[in-house]
Design a protein around this motif. Structure first.
Motif, PDB file in Angstrom:
ATOM      1  N   GLY A   1       0.838  -1.190   0.000  1.00  0.00           N
ATOM      2  CA  GLY A   1       0.000   0.000   0.000  1.00  0.00           C
ATOM      3  C   GLY A   1       0.873   1.239   0.000  1.00  0.00           C
ATOM      4  N   PRO A   2       0.275   2.427   0.048  1.00  0.00           N
ATOM      5  CA  PRO A   2       1.056   3.666   0.093  1.00  0.00           C
ATOM      6  C   PRO A   2       1.915   3.725   1.357  1.00  0.00           C
ATOM      7  N   ALA A   3       3.077   4.369   1.253  1.00  0.00           N
ATOM      8  CA  ALA A   3       3.975   4.520   2.399  1.00  0.00           C
ATOM      9  C   ALA A   3       4.924   5.688   2.131  1.00  0.00           C
ATOM     10  N   PRO A   4       5.487   6.278   3.185  1.00  0.00           N
ATOM     11  CA  PRO A   4       6.355   7.450   3.021  1.00  0.00           C
ATOM     12  C   PRO A   4       7.639   7.182   2.246  1.00  0.00           C
ATOM     13  N   ASP A   5       8.002   5.911   2.053  1.00  0.00           N
ATOM     14  CA  ASP A   5       9.237   5.635   1.315  1.00  0.00           C
ATOM     15  C   ASP A   5       9.087   5.881  -0.179  1.00  0.00           C
ATOM     16  N   ARG A   6       7.824   6.128  -0.634  1.00  0.00           N
ATOM     17  CA  ARG A   6       7.552   6.406  -2.043  1.00  0.00           C
ATOM     18  C   ARG A   6       6.742   7.693  -2.150  1.00  0.00           C
ATOM     19  N   GLY A   7       7.388   8.745  -2.674  1.00  0.00           N
ATOM     20  CA  GLY A   7       6.685  10.004  -2.903  1.00  0.00           C
ATOM     21  C   GLY A   7       6.084  10.012  -4.295  1.00  0.00           C
ATOM     22  N   MET A   8       4.926  10.647  -4.444  1.00  0.00           N
ATOM     23  CA  MET A   8       4.212  10.623  -5.734  1.00  0.00           C
ATOM     24  C   MET A   8       3.910  12.038  -6.201  1.00  0.00           C
ATOM     25  N   VAL A   9       4.201  12.303  -7.476  1.00  0.00           N
ATOM     26  CA  VAL A   9       3.863  13.583  -8.103  1.00  0.00           C
ATOM     27  C   VAL A   9       3.025  13.285  -9.339  1.00  0.00           C
ATOM     28  N   PHE A  10       1.816  13.841  -9.373  1.00  0.00           N
ATOM     29  CA  PHE A  10       0.892  13.611 -10.482  1.00  0.00           C
ATOM     30  C   PHE A  10       0.983  14.748 -11.501  1.00  0.00           C
ATOM     31  N   GLN A  11       0.336  14.552 -12.639  1.00  0.00           N
ATOM     32  CA  GLN A  11       0.336  15.568 -13.691  1.00  0.00           C
ATOM     33  C   GLN A  11      -0.479  16.800 -13.300  1.00  0.00           C
ATOM     34  N   ASN A  12      -1.582  16.594 -12.565  1.00  0.00           N
ATOM     35  CA  ASN A  12      -2.519  17.691 -12.318  1.00  0.00           C
ATOM     36  C   ASN A  12      -2.337  18.364 -10.950  1.00  0.00           C
ATOM     37  N   TYR A  13      -1.111  18.300 -10.428  1.00  0.00           N
ATOM     38  CA  TYR A  13      -0.692  19.036  -9.219  1.00  0.00           C
ATOM     39  C   TYR A  13      -1.298  18.488  -7.925  1.00  0.00           C
ATOM     40  N   THR A  14      -2.589  18.199  -7.863  1.00  0.00           N
ATOM     41  CA  THR A  14      -3.268  17.654  -6.677  1.00  0.00           C
ATOM     42  C   THR A  14      -2.976  18.449  -5.409  1.00  0.00           C
ATOM     43  N   LEU A  15      -2.965  19.769  -5.521  1.00  0.00           N
ATOM     44  CA  LEU A  15      -2.792  20.621  -4.344  1.00  0.00           C
ATOM     45  C   LEU A  15      -4.158  20.914  -3.727  1.00  0.00           C
ATOM     46  N   TYR A  16      -4.168  21.111  -2.414  1.00  0.00           N
ATOM     47  CA  TYR A  16      -5.407  21.474  -1.731  1.00  0.00           C
ATOM     48  C   TYR A  16      -5.617  22.983  -1.876  1.00  0.00           C
ATOM     49  N   PRO A  17      -6.670  23.409  -2.589  1.00  0.00           N
ATOM     50  CA  PRO A  17      -6.830  24.831  -2.924  1.00  0.00           C
ATOM     51  C   PRO A  17      -7.040  25.739  -1.717  1.00  0.00           C
ATOM     52  N   TRP A  18      -7.532  25.202  -0.596  1.00  0.00           N
ATOM     53  CA  TRP A  18      -7.786  26.023   0.589  1.00  0.00           C
ATOM     54  C   TRP A  18      -6.564  26.145   1.500  1.00  0.00           C
ATOM     55  N   MET A  19      -5.499  25.406   1.169  1.00  0.00           N
ATOM     56  CA  MET A  19      -4.279  25.452   1.974  1.00  0.00           C
ATOM     57  C   MET A  19      -3.248  26.348   1.320  1.00  0.00           C
ATOM     58  N   SER A  20      -2.453  27.003   2.139  1.00  0.00           N
ATOM     59  CA  SER A  20      -1.337  27.789   1.616  1.00  0.00           C
ATOM     60  C   SER A  20      -0.283  26.857   1.035  1.00  0.00           C
ATOM     61  N   VAL A  21       0.681  27.432   0.332  1.00  0.00           N
ATOM     62  CA  VAL A  21       1.791  26.659  -0.217  1.00  0.00           C
ATOM     63  C   VAL A  21       2.500  25.888   0.900  1.00  0.00           C
ATOM     64  N   ALA A  22       2.820  26.572   1.992  1.00  0.00           N
ATOM     65  CA  ALA A  22       3.518  25.923   3.106  1.00  0.00           C
ATOM     66  C   ALA A  22       2.685  24.791   3.705  1.00  0.00           C
ATOM     67  N   GLU A  23       1.388  25.010   3.839  1.00  0.00           N
ATOM     68  CA  GLU A  23       0.519  23.973   4.400  1.00  0.00           C
ATOM     69  C   GLU A  23       0.431  22.765   3.476  1.00  0.00           C
TER      70      GLU A  23
ATOM     71  N   GLY B   1       3.218  17.220 -18.242  1.00  0.00           N
ATOM     72  CA  GLY B   1       2.364  17.028 -19.406  1.00  0.00           C
ATOM     73  C   GLY B   1       1.363  18.140 -19.635  1.00  0.00           C
ATOM     74  N   ALA B   2       0.990  18.861 -18.577  1.00  0.00           N
ATOM     75  CA  ALA B   2      -0.020  19.920 -18.707  1.00  0.00           C
ATOM     76  C   ALA B   2       0.600  21.291 -18.957  1.00  0.00           C
ATOM     77  N   LEU B   3       1.919  21.363 -19.056  1.00  0.00           N
ATOM     78  CA  LEU B   3       2.605  22.653 -19.191  1.00  0.00           C
ATOM     79  C   LEU B   3       2.901  22.974 -20.654  1.00  0.00           C
ATOM     80  N   ASP B   4       3.008  24.270 -20.956  1.00  0.00           N
ATOM     81  CA  ASP B   4       3.414  24.674 -22.300  1.00  0.00           C
ATOM     82  C   ASP B   4       4.878  24.310 -22.514  1.00  0.00           C
ATOM     83  N   VAL B   5       5.316  24.309 -23.759  1.00  0.00           N
ATOM     84  CA  VAL B   5       6.646  23.815 -24.122  1.00  0.00           C
ATOM     85  C   VAL B   5       7.751  24.552 -23.373  1.00  0.00           C
ATOM     86  N   GLN B   6       7.684  25.891 -23.331  1.00  0.00           N
ATOM     87  CA  GLN B   6       8.742  26.665 -22.690  1.00  0.00           C
ATOM     88  C   GLN B   6       8.812  26.365 -21.200  1.00  0.00           C
ATOM     89  N   THR B   7       7.660  26.358 -20.528  1.00  0.00           N
ATOM     90  CA  THR B   7       7.634  26.068 -19.094  1.00  0.00           C
ATOM     91  C   THR B   7       8.093  24.637 -18.831  1.00  0.00           C
TER      92      THR B   7
END
Length: 257
Positions: free
Chosen positions: A72-94, A162-168
């Motif tokens: 199952g999921p565990a801290p030894d494996r970090g995951m980064v998705f294409q669509n950011y999956t950030l919590y919109p109500w939390m600050s960057v630091a949070e 994958g969701a970014l423009d070529v330059q970015t």
């Protein structure tokens, strides 16, 4: 760190039988390596990464991290998705500290680690900002910082640009190489973009069309320092067009270049 994928097979049930997505995948990633998996849409790349993350369970085979089977999921494996999956109500630091909070890390230690990783990704001045105030590239930096803050043994990346423009996208590729060099974190990234895979990784696994299986492993003989000039070199282009040719002959569909 040693990631071992041993004869991995994944089938999804459906009416009248099952859909075989992946079959007999064998793959490994070692400490500090940057490895990419490429294949066209439908080759099972995202499913493969979800299996390693522990978000799906294999039908057959085994996934081990340092000899321990993934259940199952565990801290030894970090995951980064294409669509950011950030919590919109939390600050960057949070957002960056969210995983640490779930792990029960003290507030003081959490703040220290968040500050450290925000500095690494160059977003210290945006610590109190909300995701809606950031560009796409900045959001993905936050997602990467959040994954790194938990200090995983390996960072799993599912077409993160994958969701970014070529330059970015090209800026973010250079940024990721810088992060990889600074932290020494092992990275396993999937992408349909052959040029991106050649530019970023040390080794590439090519997946066939469904059911996805490893068609070939390529060890890239390229300098560790990757610059935009490298993209125009004869050796780089040889790798790029060789991989595209192999994948197209199997898939008979266009691939990103």
């Amino acid at each position: 760190m040693h990631l071992e994928v041993d004869n991995l097979t994944k089938a999804f049930p459906r009416r009248g039988g099952s859909l075989l997505a992946l079959q007999n995948i064998n793959l490994h990633v070692e400490t500090g390596e940057f490895v990419c998996v490429v294949g066209a849409s439908g080759s099972g790349k995202s499913t493969f990464l979800r299996l390693i993350a522990g978000l799906e369970m294999p039908t057959k085979g085994e996934i081990l991290v340092d000899g321990v089977s993934v259940k199952g999921p565990a801290p030894d494996r970090g995951m980064v998705f294409q669509n950011y999956t950030l919590y919109p109500w939390m600050s960057v630091a949070e957002n960056v500290g969210f995983g640490l909070k779930l792990q029960g890390v003290s507030r003081r230690q959490r703040e220290q680690q968040v500050a450290y990783y925000l500095e690494i990704v160059g977003l210290s001045e945006f610590a109190r900002s909300l995701p809606r105030e950031l560009s796409g590239g900045m959001k993905q930096r936050v997602a990467i910082a959040r994954a790194l803050a938990c200090q995983p043994k390996i960072l799993l990346m599912d077409e993160p640009f994958g969701a970014l423009d070529v330059q970015t996208k090209e800026v973010m590729q250079q940024f990721l190489l810088q992060i990889w060099d600074q932290t020494g974190t092992s990275i396993l990234m999937i992408t349909h973009d052959v040029e991106e895979a050649v530019f970023l990784s040390q080794r590439i696994y090519m997946l066939t069309a469904r059911p996805g299986t490893v068609q070939e492993e390529i060890i890239l003989d390229l300098p560790k320092e990757r610059s935009d000039y490298l993209r125009r070199s004869a050796k780089f282009l040889d790798y790029k067009y060789y991989i595209m040719g192999k994948l197209r002959s199997d898939e008979n569909v266009p691939l990103a270049v």
